[in-house]
Write a protein that holds these residues in place. Structure first.
Motif, PDB file in Angstrom:
ATOM      1  N   GLY A 142      22.584 -44.703 -25.697  1.00  0.00           N
ATOM      2  CA  GLY A 142      21.148 -44.729 -26.001  1.00  0.00           C
ATOM      3  C   GLY A 142      20.343 -44.833 -24.718  1.00  0.00           C
ATOM      4  O   GLY A 142      20.878 -45.162 -23.662  1.00  0.00           O
ATOM      5  N   LYS A 143      19.023 -44.590 -24.830  1.00  0.00           N
ATOM      6  CA  LYS A 143      18.201 -44.483 -23.620  1.00  0.00           C
ATOM      7  C   LYS A 143      18.173 -45.754 -22.777  1.00  0.00           C
ATOM      8  O   LYS A 143      18.175 -45.684 -21.542  1.00  0.00           O
ATOM      9  CB  LYS A 143      16.765 -44.068 -23.973  1.00  0.00           C
ATOM     10  CG  LYS A 143      16.025 -45.082 -24.849  1.00  0.00           C
ATOM     11  CD  LYS A 143      14.651 -44.566 -25.241  1.00  0.00           C
ATOM     12  CE  LYS A 143      13.832 -45.596 -25.981  1.00  0.00           C
ATOM     13  NZ  LYS A 143      14.481 -46.239 -27.151  1.00  0.00           N
ATOM     14  N   PRO A 201      20.664 -37.759 -23.839  1.00  0.00           N
ATOM     15  CA  PRO A 201      21.236 -36.914 -24.890  1.00  0.00           C
ATOM     16  C   PRO A 201      20.143 -36.084 -25.576  1.00  0.00           C
ATOM     17  O   PRO A 201      19.011 -36.554 -25.753  1.00  0.00           O
ATOM     18  CB  PRO A 201      21.859 -37.911 -25.870  1.00  0.00           C
ATOM     19  CG  PRO A 201      22.121 -39.135 -25.062  1.00  0.00           C
ATOM     20  CD  PRO A 201      21.020 -39.183 -24.045  1.00  0.00           C
ATOM     21  N   SER A 202      20.514 -34.886 -25.997  1.00  0.00           N
ATOM     22  CA  SER A 202      19.522 -33.936 -26.509  1.00  0.00           C
ATOM     23  C   SER A 202      18.801 -34.419 -27.766  1.00  0.00           C
ATOM     24  O   SER A 202      17.706 -33.954 -28.059  1.00  0.00           O
ATOM     25  CB  SER A 202      20.206 -32.591 -26.780  1.00  0.00           C
ATOM     26  OG  SER A 202      21.300 -32.802 -27.658  1.00  0.00           O
ATOM     27  N   ILE A 203      19.381 -35.359 -28.490  1.00  0.00           N
ATOM     28  CA  ILE A 203      18.725 -35.776 -29.743  1.00  0.00           C
ATOM     29  C   ILE A 203      17.412 -36.518 -29.513  1.00  0.00           C
ATOM     30  O   ILE A 203      16.627 -36.705 -30.431  1.00  0.00           O
ATOM     31  CB  ILE A 203      19.643 -36.634 -30.647  1.00  0.00           C
ATOM     32  CG1 ILE A 203      19.991 -37.965 -29.996  1.00  0.00           C
ATOM     33  CG2 ILE A 203      20.904 -35.892 -31.024  1.00  0.00           C
ATOM     34  CD1 ILE A 203      20.603 -38.929 -31.006  1.00  0.00           C
ATOM     35  N   TYR A 204      17.162 -36.937 -28.255  1.00  0.00           N
ATOM     36  CA  TYR A 204      15.879 -37.583 -27.951  1.00  0.00           C
ATOM     37  C   TYR A 204      14.729 -36.579 -27.861  1.00  0.00           C
ATOM     38  O   TYR A 204      13.564 -36.959 -27.905  1.00  0.00           O
ATOM     39  CB  TYR A 204      15.967 -38.349 -26.625  1.00  0.00           C
ATOM     40  CG  TYR A 204      16.643 -39.687 -26.756  1.00  0.00           C
ATOM     41  CD1 TYR A 204      16.051 -40.713 -27.491  1.00  0.00           C
ATOM     42  CD2 TYR A 204      17.868 -39.933 -26.142  1.00  0.00           C
ATOM     43  CE1 TYR A 204      16.663 -41.943 -27.615  1.00  0.00           C
ATOM     44  CE2 TYR A 204      18.489 -41.172 -26.256  1.00  0.00           C
ATOM     45  CZ  TYR A 204      17.874 -42.171 -26.995  1.00  0.00           C
ATOM     46  OH  TYR A 204      18.476 -43.395 -27.117  1.00  0.00           O
ATOM     47  N   ARG A 231      13.863 -41.795 -31.644  1.00  0.00           N
ATOM     48  CA  ARG A 231      13.293 -42.773 -30.693  1.00  0.00           C
ATOM     49  C   ARG A 231      14.321 -43.815 -30.305  1.00  0.00           C
ATOM     50  O   ARG A 231      14.228 -44.427 -29.260  1.00  0.00           O
ATOM     51  CB  ARG A 231      12.069 -43.474 -31.310  1.00  0.00           C
ATOM     52  CG  ARG A 231      10.785 -42.672 -31.172  1.00  0.00           C
ATOM     53  CD  ARG A 231       9.633 -43.361 -31.885  1.00  0.00           C
ATOM     54  NE  ARG A 231       9.071 -44.467 -31.107  1.00  0.00           N
ATOM     55  CZ  ARG A 231       8.092 -45.249 -31.570  1.00  0.00           C
ATOM     56  NH1 ARG A 231       7.593 -45.051 -32.783  1.00  0.00           N
ATOM     57  NH2 ARG A 231       7.616 -46.226 -30.822  1.00  0.00           N
ATOM     58  N   THR A 232      15.266 -44.068 -31.203  1.00  0.00           N
ATOM     59  CA  THR A 232      16.358 -44.983 -30.885  1.00  0.00           C
ATOM     60  C   THR A 232      17.632 -44.314 -31.384  1.00  0.00           C
ATOM     61  O   THR A 232      17.585 -43.422 -32.222  1.00  0.00           O
ATOM     62  CB  THR A 232      16.235 -46.333 -31.615  1.00  0.00           C
ATOM     63  OG1 THR A 232      16.393 -46.098 -33.014  1.00  0.00           O
ATOM     64  CG2 THR A 232      14.898 -46.993 -31.355  1.00  0.00           C
ATOM     65  N   VAL A 233      18.760 -44.753 -30.834  1.00  0.00           N
ATOM     66  CA  VAL A 233      20.024 -44.220 -31.286  1.00  0.00           C
ATOM     67  C   VAL A 233      20.895 -45.392 -31.685  1.00  0.00           C
ATOM     68  O   VAL A 233      21.239 -46.239 -30.880  1.00  0.00           O
ATOM     69  CB  VAL A 233      20.710 -43.420 -30.163  1.00  0.00           C
ATOM     70  CG1 VAL A 233      22.113 -43.032 -30.596  1.00  0.00           C
ATOM     71  CG2 VAL A 233      19.904 -42.188 -29.847  1.00  0.00           C
ATOM     72  N   THR A 240      19.883 -44.940 -38.632  1.00  0.00           N
ATOM     73  CA  THR A 240      18.853 -44.593 -37.671  1.00  0.00           C
ATOM     74  C   THR A 240      18.099 -43.369 -38.138  1.00  0.00           C
ATOM     75  O   THR A 240      18.708 -42.344 -38.433  1.00  0.00           O
ATOM     76  CB  THR A 240      19.483 -44.332 -36.297  1.00  0.00           C
ATOM     77  OG1 THR A 240      20.289 -45.446 -35.960  1.00  0.00           O
ATOM     78  CG2 THR A 240      18.419 -44.141 -35.248  1.00  0.00           C
ATOM     79  N   ALA A 241      16.790 -43.495 -38.198  1.00  0.00           N
ATOM     80  CA  ALA A 241      15.973 -42.391 -38.668  1.00  0.00           C
ATOM     81  C   ALA A 241      15.356 -41.629 -37.498  1.00  0.00           C
ATOM     82  O   ALA A 241      15.218 -42.158 -36.398  1.00  0.00           O
ATOM     83  CB  ALA A 241      14.869 -42.921 -39.568  1.00  0.00           C
ATOM     84  N   ALA A 242      14.985 -40.386 -37.768  1.00  0.00           N
ATOM     85  CA  ALA A 242      14.293 -39.564 -36.788  1.00  0.00           C
ATOM     86  C   ALA A 242      12.789 -39.684 -37.024  1.00  0.00           C
ATOM     87  O   ALA A 242      12.354 -40.191 -38.052  1.00  0.00           O
ATOM     88  CB  ALA A 242      14.733 -38.112 -36.937  1.00  0.00           C
TER      89      ALA A 242
END
Ligand SMILES: Nc1nc2c(ncn2[C@@H]2O[C@H](COP(=O)(O)OP(=O)(O)OP(=O)(O)O)[C@@H](O)[C@H]2O)c(=O)[nH]1
Ligand SMILES: [Mg+2]
Lengths: 300, 415
Positions: free
Chosen positions: A37-38, A204-207, A244-246, A252-254
């Motif tokens: 995570g970030k 990671p690209s999901i951010y 916003r979070t992983v 965990t929602a988008a």
């Protein structure tokens, strides 16, 4: 050099480097909790700088719930290889298999990851675990020390924390006890993104905003994937989202967002009216003191 | 953008947490989900209004009892400044947590309930703020709504406070009448107190001049860790990692390592972003020296003509934070910058009576929350400066060797 060329972001970085070095200097067997995570990415970046040009003098530790975003695990493995790091994995699926913990009826592994975390700490005899948690994330975290003492059951006692003055950190523990250390305590979500931006750190690209199949549940956008499928009445839609979070992929929602660059994420973060956990984390919604209760049991 | 760290202080129930909640609320620094949660929690407790203190009183036990137990840190920014708030507890039992929050503050807001005036705990917190040399103090006379917005009452409390503070070292004092509950003079100026000519608290926080407290004169670099890469291509690399406590260190400077007294020159300064020409507080850097001299954790790098004398005798004012009293002869761990040593209490010179600031000389122990002057003998020489000159090299903590708890905080004083 004048004082003004040193920004408040540089000051946060300097404070975090100081803390990370104290951990390595004071403690016998530290580890860095790394989730991909970030916040843990920023923490790793800072820890690498703190000891450069030497290697990172501690292993990474990942508590793997098995409910992962593949992009995040890829990222983790690439970083481990790039910097030649040691990775210790505490695996929740393995722990379920050997009967150490039992899967909860609702399928969430949020609570059962705590015993796995504590077991991994104990087996590896870690006396300090650094994590990327920030005080601005949650009201119980807002109360926690930078060097946060845990007894030999891994428990946090919020009513009896060690005083912590100036930048003097007391890392003394007896055998079996440990310290959780939070070098990014004073950072906000916006500071994290400003830092990622100014230091050119890959995440990671999901951010970043991307298209994904999602459905709406309890006011949050959940990804439809192998861990999480819509229930009756919930419809899959293709939306542009980012994370916003992983955390655990079942919880965990988008968020709906077009921000596909770090600059755009910063603009969005500065304007948002919801906290990152409020917007995206099912695990904090259980009760008013959900985080405090989990931390008392040994959660990070 | 610059950063202001501030802490609240004052007796229990004077309205510290309510004030912070109000400050965040009126400056629109609260997220919607946080406000929803606080509204729901207030309703569940049967409070008539939204209890903004719940924004910082986040622990279960705090909410049950309606008091603050430990410091809460909150972060917010306005276009002018970034702020780190430490909302500390007023209850005497938790004085150690107030000290934790105040130790790093640039400014302390000392609240006094307008109905009650100064209490022993207000005096204790004022004394501690002065001892910790918090450079700016705001006297917030709160709950003005309960005294009919009386100018006379405000003036009485202001006089009471200044009379007490005259015996302390308070370099900058501002007094503001307010109502944390209703928001008067918190972010917006009060319409109920036209007699008050000054600005709101927020205006003061945004504009107070924080002339750099950083000491840029005396070079002090406590070594935290020695970096040795143990790789062939970096075989000779030896870097001394640490955070600059004070002074400006430049490449080429002649420096001395203490306590050995060996000298060398700064060959390079490695910062987190690459090589630097100079370093100053609060930078975390790695110094490389031209000569192979013996330096390890706990040593301090200084300029040749300006350095503290190593000493094993420490004269300090301490705040004792443990129920097990401090007594002469007791042995303790001491952490000073990056040096851990052992200390023995040689003498208790006096205890400070926080009500009168009288120095009580005939004492044999310092109990929980006592402030007093002690003499310590330390196993290894420490490199101390006066706390007034240097907040980093002038401070230390005391650790109980059996429980490992932090039991005392000390500041080194000449007088
Ligand atoms: N009428 C009135 N009541 C206030 C004001 N400020 C605070 N209160 C009330 O005073 C009580 C105590 O407020 P808190 O903010 O919890 O006090 P505190 O100073 O944080 O207390 P501790 O942290 O436990 O020391 C609450 O019931 C508040 O609503 C004010 O300006 N006017
Ligand atoms: Mg309070």
């Amino acid at each position: 050099m004048t004082a003004t060329s040193f920004s408040q972001l540089d000051a946060l970085e300097a404070e975090a480097i100081h803390i990370v070095r104290e951990v390595v200097a004071q403690m016998e067997r530290p580890a860095l909790l790394f989730s991909g995570g970030k916040d843990s990415i920023v923490l790793l970046h800072i820890a690498l700088k703190a000891f450069a040009p030497a290697r990172l003098p501690m292993p990474l530790m990942h508590v793997d719930t098995g409910h992962n975003f593949p992009e995040v695990i890829d990222y983790r493995d690439r970083v481990v290889e790039q910097y030649d790091l040691n990775l210790v994995v505490g695996s929740v699926p393995d722990a379920i298999e050997r009967g150490f913990v039992r899967e909860e009826p609702n399928g969430s592994r949020n609570r059962i990851q705590t015993p796995v975390l504590l077991d991994t700490i104990e087996k590896n005899k870690f006396d300090a675990c650094m994590g990327g948690a920030r005080r601005d994330e949650e009201k119980a975290r807002a109360k926690e020390r930078v060097f946060s003492f845990r007894d030999d059951f891994g428990q946090w006692d919020p009513r009896n924390q060690r005083p912590e003055l100036w930048s003097l950190y007391n890392g003394r523990v007896h055998q079996g006890e440990s310290i959780r250390v939070f070098p990014l305590s004073n950072w906000t979500e916006l500071d994290i993104w400003d830092y990622i931006n100014s230091r050119g750190i890959e995440v990671p690209s999901i951010y970043m905003a991307h298209e994904r199949d999602v459905f709406h549940r309890d006011g949050m956008w959940m990804a439809a994937n192998e861990f999480c499928q819509p229930r009756e009445g919930e419809m899959i839609e293709r939306r542009t989202v980012r994370y916003r979070t992983v955390g655990d992929a079942t919880l965990t929602a988008a968020v709906l967002s077009d921000a596909d660059t770090v600059d755009k994420i910063i603009a969005e973060t500065a304007a948002t009216r919801l906290t990152e956990r409020g917007a995206t984390r099912g695990d904090d919604r259980v009760s008013e003191a959900a985080m405090e209760d989990r931390k008392k049991e040994g959660y990070f | 953008m610059d950063l202001l760290r501030f802490a609240t202080a004052g007796s229990v129930d004077d309205g510290k947490s309510t004030l912070i909640g109000r400050l965040l609320y009126d400056s629109k620094s609260i997220f919607e989900d946080q406000l929803d949660a606080v509204e729901a929690a207030s309703k569940a407790r049967g409070t008539e209004y939204t209890d903004l203190a719940l924004l910082t009183d986040g622990l279960r036990a705090e909410r049950e009892q309606g008091i603050t137990i430990d410091v809460a840190y909150r972060y917010f920014a306005t276009p002018k400044r970034k702020f780190i708030i430490a909302d500390t507890p007023g209850h005497q039992q938790y004085t150690r947590n107030m000290v934790t929050g105040a130790s790093t503050a640039d400014l302390a807001i000392i609240l006094v309930d307008a109905r009650k005036g100064m209490t022993e705990q207000s005096r204790r917190h004022a004394t501690l703020s002065s001892l910790l040399r918090v450079p700016h103090i705001v006297l917030a006379v709160n709950k003005m709504d309960l005294v009919g917005w009386s100018e006379e009452r405000f003036n009485e409390i202001y006089a009471e406070f200044t009379e007490f503070a005259a015996k302390l070292d308070v370099p900058d004092l501002t007094a503001i009448p307010m109502s944390a509950l209703l928001g008067d003079n918190v972010v917006d100026r009060s319409v109920n107190m036209p007699w008050y000519g000054g600005g709101s608290l927020m205006h003061h926080l945004e504009h107070v001049h924080i002339a750099s407290d950083r000491n840029l004169q005396d070079v002090r670099f406590p070594v935290q860790y020695v970096i040795r890469p143990m790789r062939n291509e970096l075989h000779d690399y030896r870097g001394f990692a640490g955070q600059v406590a004070s002074g400006i260190i430049k490449v080429g400077d002649e420096v001395m390592a203490l306590p050995s007294g060996m000298t060398s020159r700064v060959a390079a300064i490695d910062g987190p972003g690459g090589p630097l020409e100079a370093a100053q507080p609060p930078m975390s850097v790695t110094l490389r020296l031209e000569d192979e001299i013996d330096v390890s954790r706990g040593d301090v790098i200084c300029r040749v003509g300006n350095h503290p004398e190593p000493t094993q005798d420490v004269d300090a004012t301490i705040c004792w934070m443990d129920s097990d009293a401090l007594t002469v002869g007791r042995k303790l761990g001491i952490l000073h910058t990056t040096r851990m040593a052992r200390a023995m209490v040689k003498d208790i010179a006096y205890e400070l009576d926080v009500n009168t600031l009288h120095r009580e000389k005939d004492v044999t122990e310092l109990g929980l929350n006592a402030i007093g002057r002690v003499k310590l003998r330390v196993t290894t020489p420490l490199l101390l400066d006066d706390y007034a000159d240097n907040r980093t090299t002038g401070s230390f903590i005391l650790i109980d060797e059996a429980t490992n708890r932090t039991v005392g905080a000390g500041v080194v004083r000449e007088h």
